[in-house]
Write an enzyme that holds these catalytic residues in place. Structure first.
Site, PDB file in Angstrom:
ATOM      1  N   ILE A  76     -10.353  17.882  70.993  1.00 35.41           N
ATOM      2  CA  ILE A  76      -9.351  16.907  71.422  1.00 35.41           C
ATOM      3  C   ILE A  76      -8.464  16.486  70.252  1.00 35.41           C
ATOM      4  CG2 ILE A  76      -9.026  14.581  72.362  1.00 35.41           C
ATOM      5  CD1 ILE A  76     -11.577  15.023  74.002  1.00 35.41           C
ATOM      6  N   TYR A  93     -25.588   7.494  72.571  1.00 36.42           N
ATOM      7  CA  TYR A  93     -24.238   8.038  72.713  1.00 36.42           C
ATOM      8  C   TYR A  93     -23.457   7.252  73.765  1.00 36.42           C
ATOM      9  CZ  TYR A  93     -20.342  11.194  73.395  1.00 36.42           C
ATOM     10  OH  TYR A  93     -19.075  11.703  73.488  1.00 36.42           O
ATOM     11  N   LYS A 115     -20.230   4.639  73.135  1.00 37.14           N
ATOM     12  CA  LYS A 115     -18.940   4.855  73.781  1.00 37.14           C
ATOM     13  C   LYS A 115     -18.578   3.676  74.702  1.00 37.14           C
ATOM     14  CE  LYS A 115     -17.845   8.759  71.872  1.00 37.14           C
ATOM     15  NZ  LYS A 115     -16.705   8.832  70.922  1.00 37.14           N
ATOM     16  N   VAL A 137     -15.406  18.434  77.821  1.00 39.16           N
ATOM     17  CA  VAL A 137     -14.219  19.148  77.352  1.00 39.16           C
ATOM     18  C   VAL A 137     -14.690  20.331  76.514  1.00 39.16           C
ATOM     19  CG1 VAL A 137     -12.042  18.973  76.085  1.00 39.16           C
ATOM     20  CG2 VAL A 137     -12.954  16.977  77.297  1.00 39.16           C
ATOM     21  N   THR A 185     -14.922  22.054  73.624  1.00 42.83           N
ATOM     22  CA  THR A 185     -14.681  21.853  72.194  1.00 42.83           C
ATOM     23  C   THR A 185     -15.904  22.363  71.437  1.00 42.83           C
ATOM     24  OG1 THR A 185     -15.717  19.664  72.053  1.00 42.83           O
ATOM     25  CG2 THR A 185     -13.408  19.738  72.778  1.00 42.83           C
TER      26      THR A 185
END
Length: 258
Positions: free
Chosen positions: A13, A148, A152, A181, A183
């Site tokens: 991203i 995590y 966030k 995503v 990545t």
């Protein structure tokens, strides 16, 4: 010339933000740990878009790295108009299986670095009455999923709170909450991303497009794609213990040892 500073700018991203903002004519300040990769990324962006690109090697899990980026954001002679706090990391396994030191390192990156860099950027931007901050969170923010997800969720609430405080100052903030995503994130964490169905994945460039559209619409939270908007809406109504159990099962798809 508008200048954008992007953390975690050499992949995923962050790289998509660099490409999009470079294509829009922004000067770029790229932040990442790998100096050689930073240099290669900067050279490509300069050649492709003809914009000024500065590199700033920094490890945002370390105080010295955070301080270096804070100093750049406060440099009034070279103002930054857009900050994208994108750098992030994950740990393989559940909370009870991960060393506490690894969890603390993730919290420093997701929370302390985001707080300090946002404070540095917004302070300078308010003086000029102009600026934008994008803090990259995750749909995990709306689901009980260990450290995590909790970190966030903090990013989302923190961003919403500062956005409210900055209202009318010319500075706008947005929390970007993408789903999965494609990545390097999962590979770096040792996760087997190949176990997820194709429909779960988002394209990084499409995520950035959705984010900038929501920023222009003055939203403070952006959840790209209809399917993830539905997932977030569902998470708000399903009992947390059920969603936690489902999230844990989903985590095992990344790591068959769990």
């Amino acid at each position: 010339m508008t200048t954008s500073l992007i953390t975690g700018a050499t992949s995923g991203i962050g790289a998509a933000f660099a490409r999009r903002l470079g294509a829009d004519g922004h000067g770029l300040v790229l932040v990442a740990r790998d100096e050689r990769r930073l240099a290669a990324t900067a050279a490509d962006l300069r050649q492709r878009y003809g914009v000024e690109v500065e590199v700033l090697p920094a490890d945002l899990t370390e105080d010295d790295g955070i301080a270096a980026v804070e100093a750049r954001l406060r440099d009034r002679a070279r103002p930054v108009d857009v900050l994208v706090n994108n750098a992030g990391a994950g740990n393989r396994g559940t909370f009870l299986d991960v060393p506490v030191a690894d969890e603390l390192r993730m919290l420093k990156l997701h929370c302390e670095a985001v707080l300090r860099l946002t404070a540095a950027a917004v302070g300078a931007m308010r003086e000029r009455r102009y600026g934008f901050v994008v803090n990259v969170a995750s749909v995990a923010a709306f689901m009980p999923r260990g450290t995590y997800g909790a970190s966030k969720a903090w990013v989302v609430r923190f961003t919403e709170g500062v956005a409210a405080e900055a209202a009318g100052s010319g500075v706008r903030l947005l929390a970007l909450c993408p789903g999965f995503v494609r990545t390097e994130f999962h590979a770096r964490a040792g996760m087997d991303a190949g176990r997820l169905p194709a429909v779960a994945w988002l394209d990084a460039d499409a995520v950035v497009t959705a984010c900038l559209r929501d920023l222009a619409l003055r939203r403070t939270v952006s959840v790209p794609s209809v399917r993830y908007k539905l997932a977030v809406a569902l998470a708000r109504h399903v009992p947390s213990r059920l969603y936690a159990a489902a999230s844990t099962r989903a985590g095992r798809r990344f790591d068959p040892k769990l």
